[in-house]
Design a protein around this motif. Structure first.
Motif, mmCIF file in Angstrom:
data_model
loop_
_atom_site.group_PDB
_atom_site.id
_atom_site.type_symbol
_atom_site.label_atom_id
_atom_site.label_comp_id
_atom_site.label_asym_id
_atom_site.label_seq_id
_atom_site.Cartn_x
_atom_site.Cartn_y
_atom_site.Cartn_z
ATOM 1 N N ASP A 120 0.797 -1.012 -0.010
ATOM 2 C CA ASP A 120 0.183 0.031 0.047
ATOM 3 C C ASP A 120 0.857 1.370 0.121
ATOM 4 O O ASP A 120 0.320 2.346 -0.321
ATOM 5 N N LEU A 121 2.155 1.214 0.441
ATOM 6 C CA LEU A 121 2.813 2.381 0.589
ATOM 7 C C LEU A 121 4.245 2.045 -0.479
ATOM 8 O O LEU A 121 4.485 2.905 -1.486
ATOM 9 N N GLY A 122 5.129 1.282 -0.229
ATOM 10 C CA GLY A 122 6.168 0.991 -0.837
ATOM 11 C C GLY A 122 6.042 0.880 -2.611
ATOM 12 O O GLY A 122 6.796 1.644 -3.210
ATOM 13 N N GLU A 123 5.119 -0.068 -2.992
ATOM 14 C CA GLU A 123 5.223 -0.291 -4.528
ATOM 15 C C GLU A 123 4.436 0.916 -4.968
ATOM 16 O O GLU A 123 4.935 1.290 -6.098
ATOM 17 N N PRO A 124 3.184 1.337 -4.578
ATOM 18 C CA PRO A 124 2.756 2.619 -5.446
ATOM 19 C C PRO A 124 3.752 3.602 -5.290
ATOM 20 O O PRO A 124 3.726 4.581 -6.157
ATOM 21 N N TYR A 125 4.345 3.979 -4.220
ATOM 22 C CA TYR A 125 5.310 4.998 -4.249
ATOM 23 C C TYR A 125 6.494 4.843 -5.185
ATOM 24 O O TYR A 125 6.996 5.902 -5.876
ATOM 25 N N ALA A 126 7.001 3.643 -5.235
ATOM 26 C CA ALA A 126 8.383 3.192 -6.103
ATOM 27 C C ALA A 126 7.811 3.562 -7.516
ATOM 28 O O ALA A 126 8.430 4.084 -8.440
ATOM 29 N N ARG A 127 6.561 3.198 -7.746
ATOM 30 C CA ARG A 127 5.927 3.294 -9.113
ATOM 31 C C ARG A 127 5.873 4.764 -9.566
ATOM 32 O O ARG A 127 6.237 5.170 -10.597
ATOM 33 N N ALA A 128 5.415 5.570 -8.658
ATOM 34 C CA ALA A 128 5.287 7.184 -8.901
ATOM 35 C C ALA A 128 6.471 7.721 -9.049
ATOM 36 O O ALA A 128 6.771 8.335 -9.934
ATOM 37 N N VAL A 129 7.614 7.241 -8.147
ATOM 38 C CA VAL A 129 9.024 7.832 -8.386
ATOM 39 C C VAL A 129 9.702 7.676 -9.581
ATOM 40 O O VAL A 129 9.921 8.473 -10.215
ATOM 41 N N LEU A 130 9.737 6.344 -9.976
ATOM 42 C CA LEU A 130 10.442 6.038 -11.186
ATOM 43 C C LEU A 130 9.470 6.757 -12.423
ATOM 44 O O LEU A 130 10.148 6.992 -13.213
ATOM 45 N N ALA A 131 8.005 6.602 -12.459
ATOM 46 C CA ALA A 131 7.567 7.178 -13.386
ATOM 47 C C ALA A 131 7.665 8.665 -13.747
ATOM 48 O O ALA A 131 7.917 9.070 -14.867
ATOM 49 N N ARG A 132 7.702 9.073 -12.587
ATOM 50 C CA ARG A 132 8.160 10.772 -12.485
ATOM 51 C C ARG A 132 9.699 10.929 -13.351
ATOM 52 O O ARG A 132 9.938 11.633 -14.018
ATOM 53 N N ALA A 133 10.562 10.037 -12.688
ATOM 54 C CA ALA A 133 11.986 10.010 -13.089
ATOM 55 C C ALA A 133 11.949 9.899 -14.597
ATOM 56 O O ALA A 133 12.936 10.411 -15.349
ATOM 57 N N LEU A 134 11.078 9.126 -14.935
ATOM 58 C CA LEU A 134 11.327 8.452 -16.533
ATOM 59 C C LEU A 134 10.335 9.290 -17.585
ATOM 60 O O LEU A 134 10.405 9.086 -18.761
ATOM 61 N N GLY A 135 9.718 10.312 -16.984
ATOM 62 C CA GLY A 135 8.904 10.973 -17.741
ATOM 63 C C GLY A 135 7.576 10.261 -18.442
ATOM 64 O O GLY A 135 7.053 10.830 -19.325
ATOM 65 N N LEU A 136 7.099 9.389 -17.723
ATOM 66 C CA LEU A 136 5.967 8.504 -18.347
ATOM 67 C C LEU A 136 4.586 9.228 -17.964
ATOM 68 O O LEU A 136 4.370 9.688 -16.836
ATOM 69 N N PRO A 137 3.856 9.256 -18.955
ATOM 70 C CA PRO A 137 2.402 10.035 -18.613
ATOM 71 C C PRO A 137 1.608 8.960 -17.730
ATOM 72 O O PRO A 137 1.841 8.076 -17.456
ATOM 73 N N ARG A 138 0.965 9.965 -16.815
ATOM 74 C CA ARG A 138 0.290 9.023 -15.800
ATOM 75 C C ARG A 138 -0.924 8.007 -16.168
ATOM 76 O O ARG A 138 -1.024 7.005 -15.553
ATOM 77 N N ALA A 139 -1.327 8.104 -17.564
ATOM 78 C CA ALA A 139 -1.982 7.075 -17.867
ATOM 79 C C ALA A 139 -1.407 5.699 -18.211
ATOM 80 O O ALA A 139 -1.875 4.733 -18.215
ATOM 81 N N GLU A 140 0.212 5.685 -18.115
ATOM 82 C CA GLU A 140 0.815 4.619 -18.328
ATOM 83 C C GLU A 140 1.301 3.951 -17.074
ATOM 84 O O GLU A 140 1.878 2.745 -16.963
ATOM 85 N N TRP A 141 1.049 4.716 -15.795
ATOM 86 C CA TRP A 141 1.552 4.215 -14.501
ATOM 87 C C TRP A 141 1.140 2.866 -14.154
ATOM 88 O O TRP A 141 1.910 2.154 -13.575
ATOM 89 N N GLU A 142 0.025 2.685 -14.177
ATOM 90 C CA GLU A 142 -0.827 1.238 -13.944
ATOM 91 C C GLU A 142 0.181 0.137 -14.677
ATOM 92 O O GLU A 142 0.756 -0.676 -13.745
ATOM 93 N N ALA A 143 0.012 0.218 -15.903
ATOM 94 C CA ALA A 143 0.965 -0.702 -16.552
ATOM 95 C C ALA A 143 2.329 -0.917 -16.230
ATOM 96 O O ALA A 143 2.960 -1.845 -16.253
ATOM 97 N N PHE A 144 2.929 0.196 -16.160
ATOM 98 C CA PHE A 144 4.297 0.364 -15.786
ATOM 99 C C PHE A 144 4.668 -0.471 -14.511
ATOM 100 O O PHE A 144 5.545 -1.128 -14.253
ATOM 101 N N GLY A 145 3.676 0.041 -13.485
ATOM 102 C CA GLY A 145 4.048 -0.755 -12.108
ATOM 103 C C GLY A 145 3.743 -2.377 -12.162
ATOM 104 O O GLY A 145 4.612 -2.945 -11.510
ATOM 105 N N GLN A 146 3.071 -2.790 -12.833
ATOM 106 C CA GLN A 146 2.784 -4.073 -13.246
ATOM 107 C C GLN A 146 4.140 -4.882 -13.752
ATOM 108 O O GLN A 146 4.365 -5.761 -13.158
#
Length: 385
Positions: A140-166
């Motif tokens: 509930d904390l570590g995984e969604p935060y890691a997903r957000a942190v890396l997605a921000r760093a890589l410049g991924l659009p938010r619409a891709e974040w769910e797929a990126f996390g998986q």
């Protein structure tokens, strides 16, 4: 030259080997024995040399005679990772690493500070406890935060974040040198999809890298950052909440204390407990000589509790400074994502403690898992109030 270190010393009766299941749960008695009795130790069962003291590990990580590229070949896996920062030595390693600094170097990470703070607040705003007021600090904390942190760093659009996390979760099996066949196959498929997703990210387009090299560098950022950051968040909260006075100090303290507290938990419970090398020539270490062609494990988790370097080595000293731990490695292969992980964790942990001052651990301690990499707890359930 110093004399050849004692090789193949018998393991003490009744003591769990640090790579046996019981030893993985608690390797520290074995590490203490190694540091005291056989710091440069040949293990005939594993056919590896084990380095357990800080001085020997630090020297090996900086010595070009200890090849990281050949060390990666020691993974007991049937898949071959493409050439990358992880699987090459200088000067090729330097060419591949340079562009990564534009993405994850200190200047780039400082520029992300506002974004990371926003993501921490967004995550905590939406945090909902389950039955009994519990959450899972990893899920509930570590995984969604890691997903957000890396997605921000890589410049991924938010619409891709769910797929990126998986995909990030699936490829993280590459951290484990003993990953099973099913997980490896799933990881291969996920790596292909991840490369396709990252290929559209506007993060970096360095002219000195081919497209394949660029995608491998970005994939390595994900593999090396996602699960270690997620696990570090859980490990840090559990370490602090098991000592309420320390948690209170971090909750009321400034950003500098939060940073040193996270750094101290990284020393004590770093997600990556060792790194492999192979010697290309005879190599002299403070503790002895390693022969050429030797397979070597630098036991980072042991080095980080070396009594010769750290006062009260098994205790969390949250204002410890300096803190020369090796959890992020050292030398040419010092973790490229260290600055990002440090800043991200030092933002979320105190924010969580301030938002939920009554957070506490469950009454029963599930302990540490017998997994190899990353070092993690069996579960991360905690109560918000």
């Amino acid at each position: 030259m110093t004399s050849q270190p004692t090789a193949a010393r018998p393991w003490p009766p009744g003591m769990a080997h640090p790579f046996a299941p019981d030893g993985r749960r608690n390797p520290f008695p074995a590490f203490r024995w190694l540091r005291a009795e056989s710091p440069v130790h040949y293990d005939p069962f594993m056919r590896f040399w084990l380095l357990s003291r800080h001085a020997d590990c630090a020297a090996a990580l900086r010595d070009p005679a200890f090849s990281a590229a050949l060390g990666q070949d020691q993974r007991q896996r049937d898949d071959q990772l493409p050439a990358s920062m992880l699987s090459t030595d200088p000067p090729e390693h330097d060419r591949l690493r340079g562009p990564g600094m534009a993405l994850l170097g200190p200047a780039a990470v400082r520029a992300l500070a506002g974004d990371l703070e926003e993501e921490a607040d967004r995550l905590l705003d939406g945090l909902e406890a389950g039955p009994g007021g519990e959450i899972d600090a990893h899920r509930d904390l570590g995984e969604p935060y890691a997903r957000a942190v890396l997605a921000r760093a890589l410049g991924l659009p938010r619409a891709e974040w769910e797929a990126f996390g998986q995909l990030a979760g699936a490829v993280s099996v590459n951290l484990d040198p003993l990953g099973g066949p099913a997980a490896i196959q799933a990881s291969r498929l996920a790596r292909t999809e991840l490369a396709r997703l990252l290929g559209a990210a506007p993060a970096v387009r360095p002219a000195e890298l081919t497209r394949a090299e660029l995608l491998e560098m970005l994939s390595l950022v994900v593999i090396g950052g996602y699960e270690p950051l997620a696990v570090l968040i859980g490990n840090t909260l559990f370490c602090l909440l098991s000592r309420p006075r320390l948690a209170e100090r971090v909750r009321l303290g400034d950003t500098a204390l939060a940073a040193t507290a996270v750094e101290e938990v990284t020393r004590l419970h770093g997600p990556i407990p060792f790194t492999a090398r192979v010697t290309t020539a005879a190599a002299e270490l403070p503790g002895g000589v390693i022969p050429p062609g030797a397979r070597v494990l630098a036991l980072l988790s042991s080095a980080n509790r070396d009594e010769l370097v750290f006062d009260r080595p098994d205790e969390p000293v949250i204002d410890r400074s300096p803190n020369p731990h090796l959890a992020y490695s050292s030398g040419p292969h010092f973790c490229l994502g260290a600055a990002l992980v440090r800043q991200a964790a030092a933002l979320l942990v105190p924010a969580f403690l301030r938002r939920f001052p009554g957070a506490r651990l469950p009454p029963e301690d599930a302990g540490w898992a017998a997994s190899l990499v990353p070092r993690r707890r069996v579960s991360y359930g905690l109560r918000l109030a």
